[in-house]
Design an enzyme around this catalytic site. Sequence first.
Site, short mmCIF file in Angstrom:
data_model
loop_
_atom_site.label_atom_id
_atom_site.label_comp_id
_atom_site.label_asym_id
_atom_site.label_seq_id
_atom_site.Cartn_x
_atom_site.Cartn_y
_atom_site.Cartn_z
N LYS A 183 0.84 -1.21 0.00
CA LYS A 183 0.00 0.00 0.00
C LYS A 183 0.88 1.26 0.00
O LYS A 183 0.56 2.27 -0.65
CB LYS A 183 -0.94 -0.01 1.23
CG LYS A 183 -1.71 1.31 1.44
CD LYS A 183 -2.72 1.54 0.35
CE LYS A 183 -3.48 2.81 0.27
NZ LYS A 183 -3.68 3.75 1.29
N GLU A 190 1.11 6.89 -6.60
CA GLU A 190 0.03 7.90 -6.63
C GLU A 190 0.62 9.32 -6.55
O GLU A 190 0.24 10.19 -7.33
CB GLU A 190 -0.90 7.60 -5.45
CG GLU A 190 -2.05 8.54 -5.28
CD GLU A 190 -2.84 8.21 -4.00
OE1 GLU A 190 -3.09 7.02 -3.71
OE2 GLU A 190 -3.17 9.15 -3.26
P1 NBP Z 1 -8.91 9.41 10.45
O1 NBP Z 1 -7.52 9.04 10.06
O2 NBP Z 1 -9.23 10.83 10.52
O3 NBP Z 1 -9.19 8.69 11.85
C1 NBP Z 1 -10.39 8.93 12.52
C2 NBP Z 1 -10.75 7.81 13.46
O4 NBP Z 1 -9.66 7.46 14.33
C3 NBP Z 1 -11.89 8.27 14.33
O5 NBP Z 1 -12.77 7.19 14.45
C4 NBP Z 1 -11.18 8.60 15.63
O6 NBP Z 1 -12.02 8.54 16.76
C5 NBP Z 1 -10.18 7.49 15.66
N1 NBP Z 1 -9.10 7.66 16.67
C6 NBP Z 1 -8.12 8.58 16.74
BR1 NBP Z 1 -7.88 9.98 15.56
N2 NBP Z 1 -7.32 8.42 17.78
C7 NBP Z 1 -7.81 7.34 18.43
C8 NBP Z 1 -7.43 6.66 19.61
N3 NBP Z 1 -6.36 7.02 20.30
N4 NBP Z 1 -8.18 5.61 20.00
C9 NBP Z 1 -9.25 5.24 19.28
N5 NBP Z 1 -9.67 5.83 18.15
C10 NBP Z 1 -8.95 6.87 17.73
O7 NBP Z 1 -10.03 8.68 9.57
P2 NBP Z 1 -10.03 8.14 8.10
O8 NBP Z 1 -9.71 9.23 7.12
O9 NBP Z 1 -11.29 7.40 7.94
O10 NBP Z 1 -8.79 7.12 8.04
C11 NBP Z 1 -8.73 5.94 8.81
C12 NBP Z 1 -7.44 5.22 8.44
O11 NBP Z 1 -7.51 4.87 7.04
C13 NBP Z 1 -6.19 6.07 8.58
O12 NBP Z 1 -5.12 5.26 8.97
C14 NBP Z 1 -5.95 6.60 7.19
O13 NBP Z 1 -4.60 6.90 6.95
C15 NBP Z 1 -6.41 5.41 6.33
N6 NBP Z 1 -6.87 5.73 4.98
C16 NBP Z 1 -7.57 6.87 4.72
C17 NBP Z 1 -8.01 7.13 3.43
C18 NBP Z 1 -8.82 8.37 3.12
O14 NBP Z 1 -9.07 8.61 1.93
N7 NBP Z 1 -9.27 9.12 4.12
C19 NBP Z 1 -7.73 6.21 2.40
C20 NBP Z 1 -7.04 5.06 2.71
C21 NBP Z 1 -6.60 4.82 4.01
P3 NBP Z 1 -12.77 9.86 17.30
O15 NBP Z 1 -13.99 10.01 16.45
O16 NBP Z 1 -13.08 9.56 18.69
O17 NBP Z 1 -11.80 11.01 17.14
#
Ligand code: NBP
Length: 472
Positions: A183, A190
Amino acid sequence: MSKAHFGLVGLGVMGENLVLNAERNGFSSVVYNRTFSKTEAFLNGRGFGKAITGAKDLQEFVSKLERPRRILMMVKAGSATDAVIEQISPYLQEGDLLIDGGNSEFRDTERRVSDLESKSFGYIGMGVSGGAKGALEGPSMMPGGTKTSYDAIESLVKKMAAQVDDGPCVTYIGPGGSGHFVKTVHNGIEYGIEQILAEAYDVMKRVSRMSGSEMADVMAFWNSTEELSSYLVEITEVCLRTKDSDGDTDLVEKIMDKAGQKGTGLWTVISALELGASVPTIYASLNGRVMSSMKTQRCNAEPILKGPQSQSFDLGNLDNGMAPLMDAVVLSSIACYAQGMDLLKIASEEYNYKLNMPSIAQIWKGGCIIRSRLLSRIQDAFNRDAELPNLLIDPWFSDQVNRRLSGLAYVVEVAAKSGIPIPCFSSSLDYINSYRTSRLPQNLVQAMRDCFGSHTYQRIDKEGSFHTEWLK
Ligand code: NBP
């Protein structure tokens, strides 16, 4: 009450969409989010009326899942992932399985796989690509870990993944952190292709003085060709065609020209440097973002450092798809994929991942951000020759190089004479020219090193190690 098939921790953009995807594919689900109000909002909103329930804490969450439990974590990579693992582990039982779908560093995943598997839990590090839409409709997924752990999630991920003509866009990648490594390299590619398209835009705008909608037409043309048909070209057309709310100005011209570069693109380059893999196009895209972040310095330097006088150059027209510029974009994209695939091959040897190159090309054909028609050619190339040293010498790709190299060189010349930075175009040209040159000037480098540091050198006419008293 019957137990749910699947659990999700982390209701961010990706988590929300992935759980809706799982539910749509017949997997009843339980969701948990650190901040419970988000869970409630989701269950009363997009999750309403679906086979999805919520849990207030991790103990309740785990108790609502059928065994062996399959739990996908979609939280911020790094310490958040470790925190979730630590908090949930006390409630897990032998055979239960955690899947990390975040963008984790592959060495973190290596550590977690060995740690969790030693406690008799399964652990899968799974790269997920496709953004919010892909997560909902079908992403490309790159799961790594032990094969038995993968077997326990295969039916789930095969249904959730994007589907292309030759199957779902998911396959078992290999052991340890291999899924997250693949990935990471996907994201490095990308970065490269995004920068390549940005350079094409800059050249069209500043050399050919084209409007957003004219450039969008060029993207539409390119997207209709086998060589450039891709998701990134498709969305570039949309970005260039979109107007600001005033209805007149191209929205893209109102956007600040600064891009971040902290995560996976950076890790791709670090891994390449560690492994001795040549990834100049990917590195150039990373450095392009670094330079972009120096906005204040660039603004101050512009009136001091004079560029060349402006001249006019012919870059073709829409009827021929801006032919030389298309050559530059095609070859730079090919260089970018070639470098990424090469890095994967070297890593596979070094870390004993036993990566299957055609399968990786296959699962990138749908769902993910770098999906493109070129990936079918890449798949064919590695199917023809599993040991192919570099994509550039596969017959289909070498034909592209031989037909388009002068076009790429011309665009590099035009940009240089116009004072326009084109880091990916010029790095790709150098990469291809270096790769096709049997004798590079590093003989002189070796001579210098022996001259000042007695480092010795090898000769092309006899075996052994030699030293010359150059300064006698
Ligand atoms: P985020 O990367 O913004 O993560 C948000 C989530 O992480 C929320 O549910 C938040 O809970 C939780 N969280 C955090 Br921040 N700290 C935490 C902790 N200490 N304990 C428990 N939960 C915690 O969300 P995302 O953009 O959906 O990405 C999720 C993963 O997927 C990341 O690793 C990201 O790199 C990867 N990813 C993202 C994309 C994209 O296009 N966005 C694509 C591919 C992969 P809360 O609501 O309580 O703050």
